[in-house]
Design a protein around this motif. Structure first.
Motif, PDB file in Angstrom:
ATOM      1  N   PHE A 187       0.831  -1.206   0.000  1.00  0.00           N
ATOM      2  CA  PHE A 187       0.000   0.000   0.000  1.00  0.00           C
ATOM      3  C   PHE A 187       0.865   1.257   0.000  1.00  0.00           C
ATOM      4  CE2 PHE A 187      -3.496  -2.774   1.383  1.00  0.00           C
ATOM      5  CZ  PHE A 187      -4.535  -2.264   0.630  1.00  0.00           C
ATOM      6  N   TYR A 190       2.088   1.810  -3.503  1.00  0.00           N
ATOM      7  CA  TYR A 190       0.977   2.300  -4.314  1.00  0.00           C
ATOM      8  C   TYR A 190       0.716   3.779  -4.049  1.00  0.00           C
ATOM      9  CZ  TYR A 190      -3.854   2.963  -5.846  1.00  0.00           C
ATOM     10  OH  TYR A 190      -5.004   3.441  -6.430  1.00  0.00           O
ATOM     11  N   VAL A 194       0.974   6.844  -6.828  1.00  0.00           N
ATOM     12  CA  VAL A 194      -0.145   7.750  -7.093  1.00  0.00           C
ATOM     13  C   VAL A 194       0.259   9.202  -6.838  1.00  0.00           C
ATOM     14  CG1 VAL A 194      -2.457   8.403  -6.334  1.00  0.00           C
ATOM     15  CG2 VAL A 194      -1.889   5.999  -6.640  1.00  0.00           C
TER      16      VAL A 194
END
Length: 353
Positions: A187, A190, A194
């Motif tokens: 996570f 990620y 982003v």
């Protein structure tokens, strides 16, 4: 600086929890190193204060719920009241777990097994599965419930290891923790990707970019220090290093400090704690300390134009986000010099009743 928005973003519940955990982790590390010789009950004092506030706030909230029936029909009151009761029940299980730990560590003659000590955590983990589903359905936060769910197997492994039922190394005992950290690391990657994409995109709004970057940085300063701390802790428990627990806990302190800072930009807490029926910071400014409303409602800025005129603008922004007119005071350069600006207030700020 817009103080009203900053007050609304503070979550006092999370702030108190993270500060308690930070203080307790520091005390516990010093106690395990033998640097302080306090009773284990005193070492757990930050956690006792946290739980006492929870119980006291819940009792007052239940009293207000019973003696003011009209408050039950306010928007979202039923859901928030049930969430308060659920949180109190989980904290009572945590209190029972902490009491059993203190008895087990303080009294050498206490020979009851560690599986009995961890039984409240195991029960809370099973209960948290249902509570997570309820929280998702009612759009409530469930950080504590999720933490209990994902660590249920870890509690079992630690208990049977301490009781001597298995002879595994601590590296194997913490396998559930490694799995959880691996998911958290994914996570984090990620969130970083982003954030990098939004920083390169000109179409995205500045506010979205700021929130995404802050989220990515929070993941970095939480996940990586926790992984480092777990590795150092395994090395200490296995006797591979002579590092003090207080020094090995430095990454944990960094993660808890990051969580404490994140409490200043979290979603609002439950309004039924202590029967306030409103956000704690709003209650503090409007009801408890109305003199702070003068400073919490106003933000100041100084603007300069091309002709070197100086304009001082004072605008009022109420806590309830209602629009209010702006009042400006303009000073003419014909009356004042460039080095000095004198102005008199033309608008009186109304103090709350």
């Amino acid at each position: 600086m817009n103080l009203s928005k900053q007050f609304q973003l503070v979550n006092p519940g999370k702030l108190g929890v993270y500060l308690s955990l930070l203080t307790f982790s520091l005390f516990m590390s010093l106690w395990m190193d033998g640097l302080i010789r306090w009773s284990i009950w005193i070492v757990f004092l930050p956690l006792w204060l946290w739980k006492m506030l929870i119980i006291f706030g819940s009792v007052i909230g239940i009293g207000v719920w019973c003696y003011k029936p009209e408050a039950r029909y306010e928007r979202g009151s039923f859901v928030q009241f049930r969430a308060m009761i659920i949180s109190t029940a989980l904290h009572l299980l945590l209190i029972l777990f902490e009491i059993l730990i203190c008895i087990r560590l303080e009294n050498v003659s206490a020979k009851f097994p560690w599986t009995l000590v961890f039984s409240p955590l195991l029960f809370s983990s099973l209960l948290s599965i249902v509570l997570c589903l309820w929280a998702i359905k009612n759009d409530r936060g469930f950080e504590m419930e999720l933490l209990c769910c994902v660590n249920s197997l870890q509690f079992v492994f630690i208990a049977i290891k301490l009781d001597g039922f298995v002879s595994w190394s601590w590296l194997l005992v913490l396998i559930p923790l490694w799995i959880t950290m691996s998911v958290a690391f994914i996570f984090m990657i990620y969130a970083i990707i982003v954030a990098a994409i939004l920083m390169k995109t000109s179409d995205s709004q500045a506010e979205n970019r700021r929130v995404t970057v802050n989220t990515a940085l929070s993941y970095v300063f939480i996940v990586i220090p926790l992984i480092v701390y777990a590795v150092l802790l395994v090395g200490k428990l296995e006797g591979l290093t002579q590092l003090y627990y207080s020094l090995a806990g430095i990454p944990l302190y960094i993660a808890l400090i990051t969580l404490t800072i994140s409490a200043f930009s979290s979603r609002p807490g439950n309004i039924w704690w202590f029967g306030l029926r409103k956000d704690f910071c709003q209650f503090l400014i409007v009801d408890a300390c109305p003199c702070l409303q003068e400073y919490g409602n106003i933000s100041y800025k100084v603007q300069f134009n091309d002709s070197s005129n100086r304009e001082v603008v004072a605008q009022q922004e109420p806590i309830n986000d209602e629009p209010s007119p702006e009042h400006s005071i303009t000073s003419s350069p014909a009356k004042h010099s460039n080095k000095e600006l004198l102005s008199t207030p033309v608008v009186l700020i109304e103090m709350p009743d």
